[in-house]
Design a protein around this motif. Structure first.
Motif, PDB file in Angstrom:
ATOM      1  N   TYR A 100      -5.648  54.753  25.815  1.00 45.92           N
ATOM      2  CA  TYR A 100      -5.250  53.875  26.920  1.00 45.92           C
ATOM      3  C   TYR A 100      -3.805  53.434  26.764  1.00 45.92           C
ATOM      4  O   TYR A 100      -3.077  53.314  27.747  1.00 45.92           O
ATOM      5  CB  TYR A 100      -6.167  52.655  27.037  1.00 45.92           C
ATOM      6  CG  TYR A 100      -7.321  52.910  27.960  1.00 45.92           C
ATOM      7  CD1 TYR A 100      -7.158  52.878  29.328  1.00 45.92           C
ATOM      8  CD2 TYR A 100      -8.584  53.204  27.462  1.00 45.92           C
ATOM      9  CE1 TYR A 100      -8.205  53.134  30.183  1.00 45.92           C
ATOM     10  CE2 TYR A 100      -9.640  53.461  28.299  1.00 45.92           C
ATOM     11  CZ  TYR A 100      -9.449  53.429  29.674  1.00 45.92           C
ATOM     12  OH  TYR A 100     -10.490  53.687  30.515  1.00 45.92           O
ATOM     13  N   TRP A 101      -3.352  53.201  25.545  1.00 44.37           N
ATOM     14  CA  TRP A 101      -1.963  52.816  25.322  1.00 44.37           C
ATOM     15  C   TRP A 101      -1.033  53.937  25.788  1.00 44.37           C
ATOM     16  O   TRP A 101      -0.043  53.695  26.473  1.00 44.37           O
ATOM     17  CB  TRP A 101      -1.749  52.494  23.849  1.00 44.37           C
ATOM     18  CG  TRP A 101      -0.363  52.010  23.574  1.00 44.37           C
ATOM     19  CD1 TRP A 101       0.097  50.741  23.686  1.00 44.37           C
ATOM     20  CD2 TRP A 101       0.749  52.807  23.173  1.00 44.37           C
ATOM     21  NE1 TRP A 101       1.439  50.693  23.361  1.00 44.37           N
ATOM     22  CE2 TRP A 101       1.860  51.948  23.045  1.00 44.37           C
ATOM     23  CE3 TRP A 101       0.911  54.167  22.900  1.00 44.37           C
ATOM     24  CZ2 TRP A 101       3.116  52.409  22.672  1.00 44.37           C
ATOM     25  CZ3 TRP A 101       2.166  54.612  22.520  1.00 44.37           C
ATOM     26  CH2 TRP A 101       3.243  53.739  22.412  1.00 44.37           C
ATOM     27  N   ARG A 102      -1.377  55.182  25.406  1.00 45.78           N
ATOM     28  CA  ARG A 102      -0.551  56.318  25.820  1.00 45.78           C
ATOM     29  C   ARG A 102      -0.576  56.502  27.336  1.00 45.78           C
ATOM     30  O   ARG A 102       0.447  56.827  27.946  1.00 45.78           O
ATOM     31  CB  ARG A 102      -1.006  57.595  25.113  1.00 45.78           C
ATOM     32  CG  ARG A 102      -0.486  57.696  23.693  1.00 45.78           C
ATOM     33  CD  ARG A 102      -0.659  59.080  23.116  1.00 45.78           C
ATOM     34  NE  ARG A 102      -2.042  59.430  22.852  1.00 45.78           N
ATOM     35  CZ  ARG A 102      -2.720  59.052  21.777  1.00 45.78           C
ATOM     36  NH1 ARG A 102      -2.139  58.309  20.871  1.00 45.78           N
ATOM     37  NH2 ARG A 102      -3.967  59.420  21.608  1.00 45.78           N
ATOM     38  N   LEU A 103      -1.716  56.311  27.959  1.00 42.20           N
ATOM     39  CA  LEU A 103      -1.822  56.405  29.413  1.00 42.20           C
ATOM     40  C   LEU A 103      -0.918  55.368  30.080  1.00 42.20           C
ATOM     41  O   LEU A 103      -0.160  55.689  30.997  1.00 42.20           O
ATOM     42  CB  LEU A 103      -3.272  56.194  29.868  1.00 42.20           C
ATOM     43  CG  LEU A 103      -3.487  56.075  31.366  1.00 42.20           C
ATOM     44  CD1 LEU A 103      -3.250  57.418  32.053  1.00 42.20           C
ATOM     45  CD2 LEU A 103      -4.878  55.557  31.668  1.00 42.20           C
ATOM     46  N   CYS A 104      -0.992  54.144  29.620  1.00 42.21           N
ATOM     47  CA  CYS A 104      -0.203  53.065  30.222  1.00 42.21           C
ATOM     48  C   CYS A 104       1.285  53.265  30.013  1.00 42.21           C
ATOM     49  O   CYS A 104       2.091  52.833  30.843  1.00 42.21           O
ATOM     50  CB  CYS A 104      -0.651  51.714  29.668  1.00 42.21           C
ATOM     51  SG  CYS A 104      -2.308  51.275  30.229  1.00 42.21           S
ATOM     52  N   ASP A 150      -1.103  45.979  31.257  1.00 42.74           N
ATOM     53  CA  ASP A 150      -1.404  44.918  30.297  1.00 42.74           C
ATOM     54  C   ASP A 150      -2.902  44.699  30.174  1.00 42.74           C
ATOM     55  O   ASP A 150      -3.428  44.558  29.076  1.00 42.74           O
ATOM     56  CB  ASP A 150      -0.721  43.610  30.701  1.00 42.74           C
ATOM     57  CG  ASP A 150       0.783  43.655  30.529  1.00 42.74           C
ATOM     58  OD1 ASP A 150       1.277  44.580  29.861  1.00 42.74           O
ATOM     59  OD2 ASP A 150       1.450  42.760  31.080  1.00 42.74           O
ATOM     60  N   GLN A 151      -3.597  44.683  31.307  1.00 44.98           N
ATOM     61  CA  GLN A 151      -5.043  44.459  31.276  1.00 44.98           C
ATOM     62  C   GLN A 151      -5.768  45.612  30.595  1.00 44.98           C
ATOM     63  O   GLN A 151      -6.694  45.395  29.806  1.00 44.98           O
ATOM     64  CB  GLN A 151      -5.572  44.258  32.701  1.00 44.98           C
ATOM     65  CG  GLN A 151      -7.034  43.908  32.751  1.00 44.98           C
ATOM     66  CD  GLN A 151      -7.358  42.624  32.017  1.00 44.98           C
ATOM     67  OE1 GLN A 151      -6.594  41.666  32.072  1.00 44.98           O
ATOM     68  NE2 GLN A 151      -8.468  42.593  31.317  1.00 44.98           N
ATOM     69  N   LEU A 152      -5.367  46.853  30.882  1.00 53.54           N
ATOM     70  CA  LEU A 152      -5.999  48.010  30.248  1.00 53.54           C
ATOM     71  C   LEU A 152      -5.774  48.014  28.738  1.00 53.54           C
ATOM     72  O   LEU A 152      -6.694  48.298  27.963  1.00 53.54           O
ATOM     73  CB  LEU A 152      -5.455  49.310  30.847  1.00 53.54           C
ATOM     74  CG  LEU A 152      -5.993  49.703  32.211  1.00 53.54           C
ATOM     75  CD1 LEU A 152      -5.190  50.864  32.782  1.00 53.54           C
ATOM     76  CD2 LEU A 152      -7.459  50.064  32.119  1.00 53.54           C
TER      77      LEU A 152
END
Length: 71
Positions: free
Chosen positions: A16-20, A34-36
């Protein structure tokens, strides 16, 4: 099994960090990002807390918190 799930929740948070990181920078995208990131990190953190439970009932209860964060 616990180690497998620890690794899976760690991968879940990092994915999820990489996606964001790929989202464009804007006020709207930053709010979602931020929420993800917080939610996926909470899944990993709460699972690690559940693994330190002393009783099976406590472990199950803490897993419900993991499920709620993931949801």
């Amino acid at each position: 099994m616990k180690e497998l799930l620890k690794n899976t929740t760690r991968k879940y948070a990092s994915d999820y960090w990489r996606l964001c990181a790929k989202f464009s920078v804007s006020r709207e995208h930053n709010a979602y990002s931020d929420q993800l990131i917080r939610g996926s990190g909470a899944v990993e953190e709460n699972y690690r807390v559940a693994c330190r439970a002393k009783f099976n009932a406590d472990f199950i209860n803490k897993l419900k918190m993991v499920e709620a964060e993931e949801d």
